[in-house]
Write a protein that holds these residues in place. Sequence first.
Motif, short mmCIF file in Angstrom:
data_model
loop_
_atom_site.label_atom_id
_atom_site.label_comp_id
_atom_site.label_asym_id
_atom_site.label_seq_id
_atom_site.Cartn_x
_atom_site.Cartn_y
_atom_site.Cartn_z
N ALA A 1 0.74 -1.32 -0.24
CA ALA A 1 -0.08 0.01 0.15
C ALA A 1 0.78 1.13 0.04
N ASN A 2 0.20 2.17 -0.54
CA ASN A 2 1.20 3.65 -0.77
C ASN A 2 1.34 3.86 0.82
N ALA A 3 2.52 4.13 1.21
CA ALA A 3 2.82 4.75 2.56
C ALA A 3 2.39 6.16 2.75
N PHE A 4 2.27 7.01 1.63
CA PHE A 4 1.84 8.42 1.56
C PHE A 4 0.57 8.63 1.03
N SER A 5 -0.17 7.75 1.11
CA SER A 5 -1.72 7.96 0.40
C SER A 5 -2.46 8.82 1.38
N SER A 6 -2.89 9.94 1.16
CA SER A 6 -3.46 11.02 1.82
C SER A 6 -4.18 12.00 1.11
N GLN A 7 -5.26 12.31 1.57
CA GLN A 7 -5.84 13.59 1.14
C GLN A 7 -5.27 14.80 1.12
N CYS A 8 -4.17 14.99 1.98
CA CYS A 8 -3.61 16.11 2.25
C CYS A 8 -1.99 16.25 1.28
N PRO A 9 -1.80 16.96 0.72
CA PRO A 9 -0.50 16.87 -0.08
C PRO A 9 0.73 16.64 0.93
N ILE A 10 1.59 15.76 0.61
CA ILE A 10 2.92 15.52 1.43
C ILE A 10 4.03 16.41 0.76
N HIS A 11 4.67 17.38 1.45
CA HIS A 11 5.41 18.29 1.14
C HIS A 11 6.87 17.94 1.14
N GLU A 12 7.11 16.98 2.09
CA GLU A 12 8.47 16.58 2.34
C GLU A 12 8.47 14.88 2.66
N ARG A 13 9.30 14.26 2.09
CA ARG A 13 9.53 12.91 2.23
C ARG A 13 10.84 12.46 2.79
N TYR A 14 10.83 11.66 3.62
CA TYR A 14 12.36 11.40 4.40
C TYR A 14 12.30 9.78 4.55
N ASP A 15 13.47 9.26 4.48
CA ASP A 15 13.87 7.96 4.46
C ASP A 15 14.66 7.95 5.66
N LEU A 16 14.28 7.61 6.87
CA LEU A 16 15.16 7.55 8.16
C LEU A 16 15.58 6.34 8.58
N TYR B 203 16.42 -1.59 8.54
CA TYR B 203 14.96 -1.01 7.99
C TYR B 203 15.00 0.31 8.13
N SER B 204 14.03 1.19 7.70
CA SER B 204 13.92 2.59 7.87
C SER B 204 12.53 3.01 8.05
N LEU B 205 12.35 4.45 8.40
CA LEU B 205 11.13 4.95 8.92
C LEU B 205 10.79 5.78 7.63
N LEU B 206 9.71 5.75 6.93
CA LEU B 206 9.29 6.55 5.78
C LEU B 206 8.43 7.68 6.53
N LEU B 207 8.77 8.99 6.49
CA LEU B 207 8.17 9.95 7.18
C LEU B 207 7.86 10.87 6.03
N GLY B 208 6.39 11.12 5.94
CA GLY B 208 5.76 12.39 5.16
C GLY B 208 5.49 13.58 5.73
N VAL B 209 5.79 14.65 5.44
CA VAL B 209 5.37 15.88 6.05
C VAL B 209 4.35 16.73 5.28
N HIS B 210 3.21 17.03 5.86
CA HIS B 210 2.27 17.90 5.24
C HIS B 210 2.59 19.30 6.05
N ASN B 211 2.65 20.30 5.13
CA ASN B 211 2.64 21.74 5.69
C ASN B 211 1.39 22.25 5.49
N PRO B 212 0.70 22.50 6.55
CA PRO B 212 -0.61 23.41 6.42
C PRO B 212 -0.45 24.83 5.87
N GLN B 213 0.69 25.31 6.18
CA GLN B 213 0.96 26.52 5.66
C GLN B 213 0.95 26.60 4.03
N ARG B 214 1.26 25.63 3.63
CA ARG B 214 1.49 25.47 2.07
C ARG B 214 0.16 24.95 1.39
N LEU B 215 -1.02 25.06 2.06
CA LEU B 215 -2.31 24.42 1.67
C LEU B 215 -2.63 25.04 0.21
N GLU B 216 -2.76 24.34 -0.64
CA GLU B 216 -3.15 24.38 -1.84
C GLU B 216 -4.81 24.55 -2.04
#
Length: 168
Positions: free
Chosen positions: A48-63, A123-136
Amino acid sequence: RAEADFLLEVLCHYFEHVARHPSTLLPRFCGLYEVSEKGRDVLISVEANAFSSQCPIHERYDLKGSVVGRMTREEDKAKDANVILKDLDLTRQLPLGLTCRSLLLTQLKSDCQFLENLEIVDYSLLLGVHNPQRLEPNHANCIESVAHGKPHSWQSDQSTHALPANTL
């Protein structure tokens, strides 16, 4: 082939963990397929898509929790605004509420314990960051959906307890 065999070997344990921990941060495996063409076999793992969201993901990290080779090259950042960033690119604290921080850390510990029990060390942690200030404009309903909280929506509550970048 060895990774596919290992997945099949631990599948029952994986299923039990996901069923017990619906907010797990582990990948959601949907299927494992073998495709054969002209005598060549190819294994395909579907997740499944780890970043599936109604909110746009502005930054993606592989930690990975490491510093060796864990900074994205500037030329890669310049080429692609959606480039996956690495540990040393995360230079700020992530604002999480006290409840959210506690739930996230509890889930991370549970997932790490599961991986440790299976002797999985890479293993790593995939982190998606949504920035509400950049809301389209076409994502105006995003704030409402995040506020109602979905599994994997580790949104901030009213408290201001940040999770330092080096904690992950």
